[in-house]
Design a protein around this motif. Structure first.
Motif, mmCIF file in Angstrom:
data_model
loop_
_atom_site.group_PDB
_atom_site.id
_atom_site.type_symbol
_atom_site.label_atom_id
_atom_site.label_comp_id
_atom_site.label_asym_id
_atom_site.label_seq_id
_atom_site.Cartn_x
_atom_site.Cartn_y
_atom_site.Cartn_z
ATOM 1 N N ALA A 298 0.808 -1.222 0.000
ATOM 2 C CA ALA A 298 0.000 0.000 0.000
ATOM 3 C C ALA A 298 0.840 1.270 0.000
ATOM 4 O O ALA A 298 0.380 2.309 -0.489
ATOM 5 C CB ALA A 298 -0.941 0.000 1.200
ATOM 6 N N PHE A 299 2.045 1.214 0.545
ATOM 7 C CA PHE A 299 2.861 2.429 0.634
ATOM 8 C C PHE A 299 4.154 2.320 -0.176
ATOM 9 O O PHE A 299 4.375 3.115 -1.094
ATOM 10 C CB PHE A 299 3.175 2.741 2.105
ATOM 11 N N LEU A 300 4.982 1.319 0.117
ATOM 12 C CA LEU A 300 6.267 1.220 -0.564
ATOM 13 C C LEU A 300 6.101 0.915 -2.053
ATOM 14 O O LEU A 300 6.734 1.544 -2.900
ATOM 15 C CB LEU A 300 7.118 0.131 0.101
ATOM 16 N N VAL A 301 5.246 -0.036 -2.373
ATOM 17 C CA VAL A 301 5.047 -0.399 -3.775
ATOM 18 C C VAL A 301 4.408 0.744 -4.553
ATOM 19 O O VAL A 301 4.775 1.018 -5.703
ATOM 20 C CB VAL A 301 4.195 -1.684 -3.890
ATOM 21 N N VAL A 302 3.455 1.441 -3.925
ATOM 22 C CA VAL A 302 2.814 2.578 -4.591
ATOM 23 C C VAL A 302 3.836 3.679 -4.880
ATOM 24 O O VAL A 302 3.877 4.240 -5.984
ATOM 25 C CB VAL A 302 1.653 3.135 -3.727
ATOM 26 N N ILE B 141 -1.526 9.151 -10.030
ATOM 27 C CA ILE B 141 -2.858 8.857 -10.564
ATOM 28 C C ILE B 141 -3.019 7.372 -10.863
ATOM 29 O O ILE B 141 -4.033 6.751 -10.496
ATOM 30 C CB ILE B 141 -3.117 9.690 -11.834
ATOM 31 N N VAL B 142 -2.036 6.772 -11.525
ATOM 32 C CA VAL B 142 -2.211 5.408 -12.040
ATOM 33 C C VAL B 142 -1.618 4.332 -11.127
ATOM 34 O O VAL B 142 -1.740 3.141 -11.436
ATOM 35 C CB VAL B 142 -1.580 5.280 -13.454
ATOM 36 N N SER B 143 -0.998 4.710 -10.018
ATOM 37 C CA SER B 143 -0.331 3.701 -9.180
ATOM 38 C C SER B 143 -1.277 2.814 -8.363
ATOM 39 O O SER B 143 -0.946 1.651 -8.120
ATOM 40 C CB SER B 143 0.681 4.374 -8.240
ATOM 41 N N PRO B 144 -2.455 3.290 -7.887
ATOM 42 C CA PRO B 144 -3.271 2.406 -7.036
ATOM 43 C C PRO B 144 -4.143 1.440 -7.837
ATOM 44 O O PRO B 144 -4.946 1.871 -8.672
ATOM 45 C CB PRO B 144 -4.148 3.385 -6.248
ATOM 46 N N PRO B 145 -4.027 0.126 -7.614
ATOM 47 C CA PRO B 145 -4.966 -0.828 -8.230
ATOM 48 C C PRO B 145 -6.384 -0.601 -7.715
ATOM 49 O O PRO B 145 -6.586 -0.073 -6.619
ATOM 50 C CB PRO B 145 -4.429 -2.193 -7.786
ATOM 51 N N ASP B 146 -7.345 -1.017 -8.504
ATOM 52 C CA ASP B 146 -8.751 -0.760 -8.188
ATOM 53 C C ASP B 146 -9.358 -1.938 -7.440
ATOM 54 O O ASP B 146 -9.330 -3.082 -7.917
ATOM 55 C CB ASP B 146 -9.533 -0.510 -9.478
ATOM 56 N N ALA B 147 -9.914 -1.656 -6.265
ATOM 57 C CA ALA B 147 -10.490 -2.716 -5.428
ATOM 58 C C ALA B 147 -11.753 -3.290 -6.049
ATOM 59 O O ALA B 147 -12.023 -4.490 -5.941
ATOM 60 C CB ALA B 147 -10.806 -2.154 -4.046
ATOM 61 N N MET C 298 -5.371 -4.128 -11.765
ATOM 62 C CA MET C 298 -6.309 -3.384 -12.613
ATOM 63 C C MET C 298 -6.556 -1.993 -12.024
ATOM 64 O O MET C 298 -6.686 -1.839 -10.827
ATOM 65 C CB MET C 298 -7.642 -4.119 -12.722
ATOM 66 N N ARG C 299 -6.583 -0.985 -12.899
ATOM 67 C CA ARG C 299 -6.846 0.389 -12.448
ATOM 68 C C ARG C 299 -8.290 0.759 -12.747
ATOM 69 O O ARG C 299 -8.917 0.188 -13.639
ATOM 70 C CB ARG C 299 -5.897 1.375 -13.146
ATOM 71 N N GLY C 300 -8.806 1.746 -11.984
ATOM 72 C CA GLY C 300 -10.207 2.090 -12.178
ATOM 73 C C GLY C 300 -10.635 3.383 -11.537
ATOM 74 O O GLY C 300 -10.166 4.464 -11.904
ATOM 75 N N VAL C 301 -11.520 3.298 -10.535
ATOM 76 C CA VAL C 301 -12.253 4.445 -9.998
ATOM 77 C C VAL C 301 -11.338 5.555 -9.501
ATOM 78 O O VAL C 301 -11.472 6.714 -9.893
ATOM 79 C CB VAL C 301 -13.179 3.981 -8.852
ATOM 80 N N VAL C 302 -10.386 5.219 -8.634
ATOM 81 C CA VAL C 302 -9.541 6.251 -8.020
ATOM 82 C C VAL C 302 -8.673 6.933 -9.071
ATOM 83 O O VAL C 302 -8.481 8.155 -9.044
ATOM 84 C CB VAL C 302 -8.678 5.650 -6.898
ATOM 85 N N SER C 303 -8.145 6.158 -10.014
ATOM 86 C CA SER C 303 -7.302 6.744 -11.067
ATOM 87 C C SER C 303 -8.091 7.730 -11.914
ATOM 88 O O SER C 303 -7.610 8.828 -12.221
ATOM 89 C CB SER C 303 -6.724 5.629 -11.953
ATOM 90 N N LEU C 304 -9.302 7.335 -12.296
ATOM 91 C CA LEU C 304 -10.128 8.256 -13.083
ATOM 92 C C LEU C 304 -10.475 9.502 -12.290
ATOM 93 O O LEU C 304 -10.375 10.633 -12.790
ATOM 94 C CB LEU C 304 -11.412 7.559 -13.533
ATOM 95 N N ALA C 305 -10.877 9.306 -11.031
ATOM 96 C CA ALA C 305 -11.260 10.448 -10.200
ATOM 97 C C ALA C 305 -10.094 11.412 -10.029
ATOM 98 O O ALA C 305 -10.270 12.638 -10.123
ATOM 99 C CB ALA C 305 -11.745 9.959 -8.836
#
Length: 518
Positions: A78-82, A111-117, A350-357
């Motif tokens: 959640a932190f180091l990999v991001v 923007i694009v680093s967090p995968p989408d839950a 997979m990326r999604g909601v947070v990246s778009l927002a």
């Protein structure tokens, strides 16, 4: 849009495909229909509208016990990999995309680093994976939104001001993290007390739960803290205390309301991803950037994201194995599984909601009135990343899990059944003991009480309403409350699956509702 979302979800279920994939493709297809009005959302409102309830729902459904168990690898993802992912994207963008500074690269990386839950959760419904692996993915998805948005915020400041002061950034980062968690816990405790002390019923309880994540987010952001961490912390606290401040009616009805509410929010966001494309491509043409070139940049960033996550998965797994030999049952697993499990974790990006927002919140103009540099290109690259990761990883992930033989599904089912048998056996024995110890006299003197005891000796043969008078009803409800307490204590056992406990608690809530209506 909601009608389309519901119909497409039905189609996705029939095709056994995760519904976010179908929604993005549908939004993309609809965007090419001439004459449709363009969908626009105020960038300042996008986070506030969508993030708080989605994060809160995730916090309510995740197993906090599993999060504590695997906290090392969850926090590393959640932190180091991001951060490592954002740094890699920043370097690649700065080197390969003309005019991209490191600050803009970090902005894109955040923007694009967090995968989408949501995407991961939707895909995991079609396959069976160990609870430890799903707990890591769910725990990561809760926390990585906060870390990526903090990176995004600092990069946005650096782009706007042209400078980045490290000691100020570290101080502000510390404030955002610790105050965000503190505000979330404080407000969560206040909300719990409000539910307990106010004369609420099920509709008012549910209404309160719908506005609470927005209050958590807004208050934290007002104090320049992390609204995401506030919602997560407050949601986790309230989730673990739900039996103490929500009655069975509120819990049962809230489950259905929240399931529908978050489904609509997720669907709208994924559909908007596709509907936004025409406006983004128009902006690229206005800047003279060929569409093929922009697609190439998107493919490049997607490749960097996938590669970095896979490499990071192996590094995180290796580090965790050094400190904990029992991580994800790898020490007992075959060498093949030990090698491919980090690959599986790396492929769930997979990326999604947070990246778009996050992309949509980029302002059109800087504080000095100048146009924000490369805004449309960042939006387009984000869209390509979301589309490619959903299609490539989202469609292939179930196949890899099913045909890769990474997990022994029969062993998982046997373990789950064993846990259920152990729980039900203990629950029946403790319930019988509770009735004998507390109501022994009534059991002999009252026919209804005797039937209640027979009910637990023979495991409920039929519903005989004649013996359920007001006194027996109260004792029955008290007995159900005792069962909840027993299950809460049983849940403290690290070997017991919390999901099984929650399923039984839900059944107890349903039983209480049935008894109250007799």
């Amino acid at each position: 849009m909601i009608a389309v979302i519901v119909l497409l979800e039905m189609l996705a279920t029939k095709l056994r495909v995760a519904y976010p994939i179908i929604l993005v493709l549908a939004g993309l297809a609809v965007s090419f229909i001439p004459g449709l009005p363009q969908v626009r959302i105020n960038p300042d409102m996008i986070f506030f509208i969508f993030l708080p309830p989605l994060l809160c729902e995730a916090a309510w459904t995740i197993s906090f016990k599993e999060m504590k168990k695997w906290w090392r690898i969850i926090t590393s993802f959640a932190f180091l990999v991001v951060f490592f992912t954002a740094l890699s994207v920043a370097i690649a963008a700065n080197y390969f995309i003309p005019g991209f500074t490191l600050a803009l690269g970090f902005l894109l990386g955040g923007i694009v680093s967090p995968p989408d839950a949501v995407s991961t959760g939707a895909i995991m419904k079609f396959v069976k994976i160990p609870k430890s692996t799903s707990a890591i993915l769910e725990g990561e998805s809760l926390l990585n939104d906060a870390s990526s948005l903090i990176i995004f915020r600092f990069a946005l400041i650096a782009v706007g001001t042209g400078q980045f002061i490290w000691h100020e950034a570290i101080t502000e980062f510390s404030w955002m993290v610790f105050s965000g968690v503190g505000i979330g816990l404080l407000l969560g405790w206040i909300f719990i007390q409000a539910h307990k002390r106010l004369p609420t019923d099920a509709p008012s309880d549910i209404a309160f739960t719908l506005i609470e994540p927005y209050i958590l987010y807004w208050v934290a952001e007002y104090f320049h803290s992390s609204g995401v961490l506030a919602v997560v912390a407050g949601g986790l606290l309230m989730s673990n205390q739900r039996l103490k401040f929500l009655n069975s009616t509120s819990r049962i009805r809230a489950y259905s309301v929240w399931e529908s509410f978050t489904f609509i929010l997720n669907g709208v966001v994924f559909l908007i991803i596709g509907l936004e494309l025409p406006e983004i491509t128009q902006g690229l043409r206005a800047k003279g950037i060929p569409l093929e070139t922009a697609i190439g940049y998107g493919v490049l960033v997607t490749g960097v994201l996938i590669l970095v996550r896979i490499v990071s998965s192996y590094i995180a797994m290796l580090a965790t194995m050094i400190f904990r030999r029992d991580v994800i049952q790898i020490s007992q697993a075959s060498r093949r599984r030990r090698f491919f499990l980090p690959l599986l974790l790396g492929w769930t990006g997979m990326r999604g909601v947070v990246s778009l927002a996050a992309a949509l919140t980029i302002p059109v103009h800087l504080g000095n009135g100048a146009e924000f540099p490369h805004r449309n290109l960042i939006l387009f690259v984000t869209f390509v990343v979301i589309l490619l990761t959903l299609l490539m990883q989202g469609l292939t992930l179930p196949y890899f899990i099913k045909h890769g033989n990474l997990f022994d599904s029969s062993a998982m089912e046997e373990l789950e059944e064993s846990t259920k048998r152990k729980m039900k056996s203990g629950l029946r024995a403790e319930t019988y003991k509770f009735l004998r110890n507390k109501y022994d006299n009534e059991l002999h003197d009252h026919s209804g009480m005797k039937k209640m005891l027979d009910h637990w000796e023979d495991k409920m043969k039929a519903n005989d309403e004649e013996w359920m008078n007001e006194k027996t009803k109260n004792i029955f409800i008290e007995m159900l409350e005792f069962q909840r307490d027993y299950l809460s204590e049983l849940n403290k056992d690290k070997e017991v699956d919390e999901e099984v406990i929650r399923e039984q608690l839900f059944l107890i809530d349903l039983e209480e509702e049935r008894i109250r209506m007799l």
